[in-house]
Design a protein around this motif. Structure first.
Motif, PDB file in Angstrom:
ATOM      1  N   LEU A  96       1.057  -0.752  -0.141  1.00  0.00           N
ATOM      2  CA  LEU A  96      -0.149  -0.184  -0.525  1.00  0.00           C
ATOM      3  C   LEU A  96       1.018   1.059   0.192  1.00  0.00           C
ATOM      4  N   GLY A  97       2.187   1.319   0.737  1.00  0.00           N
ATOM      5  CA  GLY A  97       2.750   2.446   0.440  1.00  0.00           C
ATOM      6  C   GLY A  97       3.419   3.002  -0.729  1.00  0.00           C
ATOM      7  N   ARG A  98       3.795   1.818  -1.851  1.00  0.00           N
ATOM      8  CA  ARG A  98       4.517   2.303  -2.583  1.00  0.00           C
ATOM      9  C   ARG A  98       4.105   3.596  -4.130  1.00  0.00           C
ATOM     10  N   GLU A  99       2.613   3.213  -4.266  1.00  0.00           N
ATOM     11  CA  GLU A  99       2.304   4.162  -4.778  1.00  0.00           C
ATOM     12  C   GLU A  99       2.107   6.007  -4.607  1.00  0.00           C
ATOM     13  N   HIS A 100       2.026   5.496  -2.574  1.00  0.00           N
ATOM     14  CA  HIS A 100       3.176   6.881  -1.880  1.00  0.00           C
ATOM     15  C   HIS A 100       4.345   7.310  -2.312  1.00  0.00           C
ATOM     16  N   ALA A 101       4.949   6.796  -2.146  1.00  0.00           N
ATOM     17  CA  ALA A 101       6.490   6.336  -2.290  1.00  0.00           C
ATOM     18  C   ALA A 101       6.911   7.279  -3.377  1.00  0.00           C
ATOM     19  N   LEU A 145       4.795   6.291 -13.991  1.00  0.00           N
ATOM     20  CA  LEU A 145       4.096   5.364 -14.644  1.00  0.00           C
ATOM     21  C   LEU A 145       4.386   4.226 -13.532  1.00  0.00           C
ATOM     22  N   ALA A 146       5.636   4.746 -12.416  1.00  0.00           N
ATOM     23  CA  ALA A 146       5.823   3.105 -12.088  1.00  0.00           C
ATOM     24  C   ALA A 146       5.018   3.263 -10.466  1.00  0.00           C
ATOM     25  N   ARG A 147       4.450   4.671 -10.486  1.00  0.00           N
ATOM     26  CA  ARG A 147       3.560   5.367  -9.706  1.00  0.00           C
ATOM     27  C   ARG A 147       1.928   4.544  -9.901  1.00  0.00           C
ATOM     28  N   HIS A 151      -0.185   1.779  -8.185  1.00  0.00           N
ATOM     29  CA  HIS A 151      -1.913   1.952  -7.257  1.00  0.00           C
ATOM     30  C   HIS A 151      -2.889   0.829  -8.004  1.00  0.00           C
ATOM     31  N   SER A 152      -1.478  -0.166  -8.981  1.00  0.00           N
ATOM     32  CA  SER A 152      -2.394  -1.053 -10.076  1.00  0.00           C
ATOM     33  C   SER A 152      -2.705  -2.139  -8.553  1.00  0.00           C
ATOM     34  N   ALA A 153      -0.808  -2.556  -8.791  1.00  0.00           N
ATOM     35  CA  ALA A 153      -1.080  -3.430  -7.392  1.00  0.00           C
ATOM     36  C   ALA A 153      -1.397  -3.352  -6.100  1.00  0.00           C
ATOM     37  N   ALA A 154      -1.626  -2.366  -5.695  1.00  0.00           N
ATOM     38  CA  ALA A 154      -2.366  -2.520  -4.030  1.00  0.00           C
ATOM     39  C   ALA A 154      -3.988  -1.894  -4.271  1.00  0.00           C
ATOM     40  N   THR A 160      -7.094  -9.728  -2.915  1.00  0.00           N
ATOM     41  CA  THR A 160      -6.772 -10.859  -2.416  1.00  0.00           C
ATOM     42  C   THR A 160      -7.088 -11.542  -1.223  1.00  0.00           C
ATOM     43  N   SER A 161      -7.278 -13.706  -1.303  1.00  0.00           N
ATOM     44  CA  SER A 161      -7.889 -13.727  -0.344  1.00  0.00           C
ATOM     45  C   SER A 161      -6.792 -13.642   1.113  1.00  0.00           C
TER      46      SER A 161
END
Lengths: 353, 353
Positions: A96-101, A145-147, A151-154, A160-161
């Motif tokens: 969850l932190g990556r987008e913000h980072a 692009l990385a962001r 976002h999609s990954a988050a 997910t279960s």
């Protein structure tokens, strides 16, 4: 926060007589409730990016605190259950932190470009060189692009279960904390400070192993010492990353010590001076800045390896890289000064060398 | 040095009774003799570059001192004659100094590349990136060419009638200093300290106008604040040069103050504490480093504008530029600390902010 859980406090009697298990449970339950509330907010935020971002921030905030408290006060808990939860909370917080980072990294680099254009501090400055403008556009493209990917990954992770299992665990934590049977009877006033002290010792050992004598000497040029070093091998870690790693580790240990202190403060009977929390916060902020600058410097170096960029763009990225490594060095210097005060407990530090 | 000129000292009687004119003449004559001796050494050095370089260094050394003393103690001299000589000595010192300056700049940049390769301080460092190696080769080429040209220009200058006129003037100075008729009668103990005090005041005013509050704050990132600023116009001076100019001016004023002090010391009856000379020397060295780093940074920026260089080369030059601007900032910080001690006369400075 404990005011939300009168049951816990009442069961334990007056604060002075509280058991270690009750105090820890009170803290964890409050954080678990925050976690679930943020999760609900995130679900309700829909397409509002600001609201979703804020909810994710709060979610990570309580996830970090739960994981941290579970780590420091592990002997008081059902370790099998909590070790597993801790791992999952770290995973979630990371995802969850990556987008913000990425967003923060781009903002930092944009700010640096602005500063390096002489736009601050008056003067006839203003306006970037062509190379700097192109470097800014390149970083914008790469980090956006990385962001977007983060976002999609988050979003994907939230479906997910694996995620639902974390949410279930948090819901359990909010109603009843799986404690070690023996912990319920231990007196909070003895056990909690003892475990917090262990966290302090781990932090002190790691901090003392840092090259603080060098870092305390302003303009030591240490942080850029590998700025133009050839990589040791095709798969070897970059030299700057190796140099930064112990500082990142101390950053994590400062955070654990802060959360340990929050649990003690929950108990309300710690002997720690109020200034300690402030200094730990300051030390953590200096090391956050260290990490952010190190990652921004790495992003500039990565952008410079983009094929077919103009020399002027690469030149600007070189300046940007060095500027951020300079920030890394400044953050180490700042940490050293604060750390001196944490360890000696003096209100100010004597002159620098 | 005055021991070489017993005539002057004897004519003036005991040091306490010496006239201002006699003391100044003693200093100037000693420097003029040094100047002529260095000139002879330079002529005899032939193809030995080391010997010629050392002779040129000594020549510039005495030329600077003669010009400096003539400037500070101008009211005691035949101003028409000495103003002209001063201009010519500055010209000569400049022409003879360029070759050395280019060599020193290349050595400084080579040293920085070595340091940025992580070769110092252990670690698995060693070996430059391809870009850094190419940047080093490019700087080597450009600065060696500039050095060769400066060498030819210096040799050419030494053959001009303009140069021979300077040498004749130095020969005259060595035998008899053209003083203002009134200066011979003025008591050295009053007049010389008064004129040195004026030099001190000019220095103090210029130093106080520097942004020392900012410079005294470590890692203020000020020196690189125009690293990526677009030029104000095609013919405008680069923003970094504008920012550096007042520091360069203070550097010149520190030097004048030092030479003024040397004349006072010649008199042997100054009240200045011995520490003052040491601090002025330290302040001057910090500002020499400031100038050298600023010029090295400019050389890296110039090299980055070479057409058709590889992006990796330009990236390394950007890092090198920023590194040298950090050195500029470090030198300002160092000067600020020393200057604090020059003005307050305290043995050490209190802690930095």
């Amino acid at each position: 926060m404990t005011t939300k859980y009168p049951a816990v406090r009442t069961a334990a009697g007056p604060a002075g007589a509280a058991t270690a298990g009750d105090v820890l449970a009170g803290y964890l339950q409050a954080q678990a409730v925050e976690f679930l509330r943020s999760l609900r907010l995130h679900g309700e935020s829909g397409a509002d990016a600001d609201e979703a971002g804020e909810a994710a921030r709060l979610l990570r905030r309580s996830a970090r605190r739960i994981a941290g408290a579970l780590y420091v006060y592990r002997p008081l808990t059902d370790a099998d259950w909590t070790d597993q939860l801790r791992t999952e909370l770290v995973w979630l917080s990371d995802v969850l932190g990556r987008e913000h980072a990425y967003a923060a990294r781009l903002a930092r680099l944009r700010g640096a470009l602005h500063r390096l254009s002489g736009a601050e501090g008056g003067g006839a400055g203003g306006g970037l060189t062509v190379g700097a403008a192109r470097a800014g556009a390149l970083l914008e493209r790469q980090l956006t692009l990385a962001r977007t990917r983060a976002h999609s990954a988050a979003l994907q992770a939230l479906g997910t279960s694996r995620f639902h299992a974390v949410a279930d665990a948090a819901a359990l934590l909010a109603s009843e904390v799986p404690l070690d049977p023996g912990a319920r009877g231990l007196p909070a006033g003895e056990v909690l400070p003892h475990l917090a002290e262990q966290a302090q010792r781990r932090l002190a050992e790691a901090a003392d192993a840092l090259p603080l004598a060098v870092a305390g000497h302003p303009y030591n040029a240490e942080a850029l010492a590998h700025g133009l070093a050839a990589a040791p091998g095709p798969d070897g870690p970059p030299a700057e990353g190796r140099q930064d790693a112990p500082w990142h580790q101390v950053r994590r240990l400062v955070r654990l010590r802060r959360y340990a202190q929050e649990v003690l403060d929950e108990h309300g009977q710690t002997e720690a001076e109020p200034a300690l929390s402030v200094r730990l916060l300051g030390a953590g902020q200096a090391l956050d800045r260290h990490r952010d600058a190190a990652e921004a410097a790495a992003a500039a170096a990565t952008a410079a390896r983009t094929p077919r960029i103009a020399p002027a763009t690469a030149y600007a990225l070189g300046i940007l890289h060095a500027d951020q490594r300079h920030e890394v060095e400044a953050a180490r210097f700042a940490f050293g000064r604060i750390w001196q005060r944490v360890t000696t407990g003096t209100p100010g530090s004597p002159g620098s060398p």
